[in-house]
Design a protein around this motif. Sequence first.
Motif, short mmCIF file in Angstrom:
data_model
loop_
_atom_site.label_atom_id
_atom_site.label_comp_id
_atom_site.label_asym_id
_atom_site.label_seq_id
_atom_site.Cartn_x
_atom_site.Cartn_y
_atom_site.Cartn_z
N TRP A 1 45.05 -9.93 51.83
CA TRP A 1 44.15 -10.99 51.37
C TRP A 1 44.09 -12.14 52.38
O TRP A 1 43.03 -12.74 52.60
CB TRP A 1 44.57 -11.50 49.99
N THR A 2 45.22 -12.45 52.99
CA THR A 2 45.22 -13.53 53.99
C THR A 2 44.26 -13.17 55.13
O THR A 2 43.45 -14.00 55.56
CB THR A 2 46.64 -13.76 54.54
N GLY A 3 44.35 -11.93 55.57
CA GLY A 3 43.45 -11.48 56.64
C GLY A 3 42.00 -11.55 56.21
O GLY A 3 41.15 -12.10 56.92
N PHE A 4 41.73 -11.02 55.00
CA PHE A 4 40.36 -11.01 54.52
C PHE A 4 39.83 -12.44 54.34
O PHE A 4 38.71 -12.76 54.74
CB PHE A 4 40.28 -10.25 53.19
N ALA A 5 40.66 -13.30 53.75
CA ALA A 5 40.22 -14.68 53.47
C ALA A 5 39.90 -15.42 54.77
O ALA A 5 38.93 -16.16 54.85
CB ALA A 5 41.30 -15.42 52.68
N THR A 6 40.72 -15.18 55.79
CA THR A 6 40.49 -15.85 57.08
C THR A 6 39.11 -15.47 57.62
O THR A 6 38.35 -16.32 58.08
CB THR A 6 41.58 -15.44 58.09
N TRP A 7 38.78 -14.19 57.48
CA TRP A 7 37.46 -13.72 57.95
C TRP A 7 36.35 -14.27 57.04
O TRP A 7 35.36 -14.81 57.51
CB TRP A 7 37.43 -12.19 57.95
N ALA A 8 36.58 -14.16 55.72
CA ALA A 8 35.51 -14.48 54.77
C ALA A 8 35.17 -15.97 54.79
O ALA A 8 33.99 -16.35 54.73
CB ALA A 8 35.92 -14.06 53.37
N TYR A 9 36.18 -16.83 54.89
CA TYR A 9 35.90 -18.28 54.84
C TYR A 9 35.30 -18.81 56.15
O TYR A 9 34.84 -19.94 56.22
CB TYR A 9 37.18 -19.06 54.54
N ALA A 10 35.30 -17.98 57.20
CA ALA A 10 34.82 -18.47 58.50
C ALA A 10 33.32 -18.74 58.48
O ALA A 10 32.84 -19.59 59.23
CB ALA A 10 35.17 -17.47 59.60
N GLU A 11 32.57 -18.05 57.64
CA GLU A 11 31.12 -18.23 57.60
C GLU A 11 30.70 -18.99 56.34
O GLU A 11 31.08 -18.60 55.24
CB GLU A 11 30.43 -16.86 57.61
N PRO A 12 29.90 -20.06 56.50
CA PRO A 12 29.51 -20.86 55.33
C PRO A 12 28.86 -20.01 54.23
O PRO A 12 29.12 -20.24 53.05
CB PRO A 12 28.51 -21.86 55.91
N HIS A 13 28.02 -19.01 54.60
CA HIS A 13 27.28 -18.29 53.55
C HIS A 13 28.18 -17.36 52.74
O HIS A 13 27.79 -16.91 51.68
CB HIS A 13 26.10 -17.51 54.17
N ARG A 14 29.39 -17.06 53.24
CA ARG A 14 30.29 -16.20 52.46
C ARG A 14 31.16 -17.00 51.50
O ARG A 14 31.84 -16.44 50.65
CB ARG A 14 31.19 -15.40 53.41
N ARG A 15 31.14 -18.34 51.66
CA ARG A 15 32.01 -19.17 50.80
C ARG A 15 31.36 -19.40 49.45
O ARG A 15 30.98 -20.53 49.13
CB ARG A 15 32.25 -20.53 51.46
N GLY A 16 31.22 -18.33 48.67
CA GLY A 16 30.57 -18.46 47.36
C GLY A 16 31.59 -18.52 46.25
O GLY A 16 32.80 -18.52 46.47
N ARG A 17 31.04 -18.57 45.01
CA ARG A 17 31.90 -18.61 43.82
C ARG A 17 32.80 -17.40 43.76
O ARG A 17 33.97 -17.50 43.42
CB ARG A 17 31.03 -18.65 42.57
N ALA A 18 32.26 -16.20 44.11
CA ALA A 18 33.02 -14.96 43.98
C ALA A 18 34.28 -15.02 44.85
O ALA A 18 35.38 -14.67 44.40
CB ALA A 18 32.15 -13.78 44.39
N LEU A 19 34.09 -15.48 46.09
CA LEU A 19 35.23 -15.52 47.02
C LEU A 19 36.29 -16.49 46.51
O LEU A 19 37.49 -16.15 46.49
CB LEU A 19 34.74 -15.95 48.41
N LEU A 20 35.85 -17.67 46.09
CA LEU A 20 36.82 -18.67 45.64
C LEU A 20 37.52 -18.21 44.37
O LEU A 20 38.73 -18.41 44.20
CB LEU A 20 36.13 -20.02 45.45
#
Lengths: 221, 379
Positions: free
Chosen positions: B58-77
């Motif tokens: 999850w740490t690896g995935f989160a680092t990648w996912a949070y890097a782009e503004p459009h991926r920072r949605g409700r689902a990710l958080l």
Amino acid sequence: MTEAEARLRVMVVDDHPMWRDAVERDLAAAGLDMVAVAATGREAVARYPAARPDVVVLDLQIPEPDGVAVTAAVVAEDPSARVLILSASGEPGDVLAAVKAGATGYLVKSASREELLDAVRRTAAGDPVFTPGLAGLVLGEFQRISGAPAPAPDPGEPSLTDRETEVLRLVAKGLSYRQIAERLVLSHRTVQNHVQNTLRKLHMHNRVELTRYAIERGLDE
Amino acid sequence: MSTWSSPAAIAVEDQLFRALAVLRIVVLANAVVLAVYRADDVGRPAAMAACVVTMIGWTGFATWAYAEPHRRGRALLAADLAIAVAMLLASPYVMADGATASVPGFWIIGALIAWAIHYRWVGGLVAGLVLAAADLARQDLDWSDYGNAFLLVVGGPVIGFVCGSLQQLATERDAAERAAAVAAERARLARAVHDGVLQVLALVQRRGGELGGAAADLGRLAGEQERQLRALIRAQDDLGDGARTGAVDVVAELVRLESRRSVTVSTPGTPVEVPAATARELVAVVGACLDNVRTHVGEDAPAWVLLQAFPDRVELSVRDDGPGIPAGRLEEAAVEGRLGVAESIRGRVADLGGTAEVVSGPFGTEWEIVVPRPVGSTP
């Protein structure tokens, strides 16, 4: 009008057609040789080398490049070029920048035909044409230079002698060269030399500043 | 919510998430090392291993996912927080009876700070409460767990508030920079327009004077307007800074005097700031000198004003080409008990802590006024 004056070659740069015509007509009527006109900075820079005028009568507010840039380009092309600034608004920043770039005279457009003719002739003769306002700006500039907290005082930095400052102050107070010569008990020629030296030092300082700026930005290779 | 979606706010968020990515790796390393170190406290090693793998993944995935503004949605958080909660809730099952440590330890603050960055103080508070509740739901607790839960609830909103303030500041700074750029462009356009008007006025003045008669009157009027407009433009150029510092640019004030016919004002090209009261007095004194010229030399007599600025003082000179003050006139006035103009000028300048000298002769009359400036003023 002497033979030499009759052959004075003048180029007029102004984007305002009425003005360009008026200045051209006045100068031509006085027997000066109008060798070129230009309405934009680009035209002025392009036509200068072929026209080789003795004096460029230049408006500051012209389409790109502006009068300051044209002055710099013309002086770079020919270091002995004489540029007389003829400006309507006389923005202090622009006037000072043009004079620092190498212009040797400045006149407001509301000056009379006689004043214009006199200024063109004096500029051609290498005699700086200072208005009191320009003298005030140049005094302020030297004050700024000497008052600026430099990291290391530069002995090569040009500064005015007391006499030069005195003469410039009197010009700024509206005295004519003749009146200054009388008051300081100097010859008219000596007063002119002092004013010329002032301009020379201003140009020198401008080059020092530009070089320093270029070195700081790594543009000196 | 335009404050939070402005480019500046998103840039701040990007930077905060980059910092958080580093923090996530630090707390992950901490969690992994503790898991190995406390191997004796682990009841079900296989489950513990699964948890550690999940956290690494999850740490690896989160680092990648949070890097782009459009991926920072409700689902990710939501997923971020859910996994942190799941790790906490799994603790009683994974750890041996009586062990007080939780499986993820400080790893959960990654989710807390992500919520604080993205949803600001509200997000920090919600994530803090959820994580604190999940932590306290475990059975074997000691007092330090209550302390940690309290820190989560307090720290979340604080971090969120700071993140929000940063974004707001960045947005405001951006807006201010844009406004300054717009103002500069407007000033540039205005200069071009003014120059055109001044050109025509100067031309009318020049041609009118040459034609004579009624045209000369038109020319004179055009000349007056030209001076007024020029003075106005210069005064306008210097608006702005004064109000902030309580200082006034005496150049702009003096240049206004040029609107009087036949007065020439020479000044430095840069603003000369003096306290507002000093500037007012200086302009009044110069005005008095010029009035004097008008009275004694002539309505249209030329006069020159020169302002020089030094770090510690300003020097003003007012000069005319008139016949000069007759010898003894000033003394005569003083003897008669009249407070002459000269005395009034000297008095006003003395009140400013300065000096005023007058020189007069066949060459004209010249006032030299020197007034000290507060130390620290820019020359």
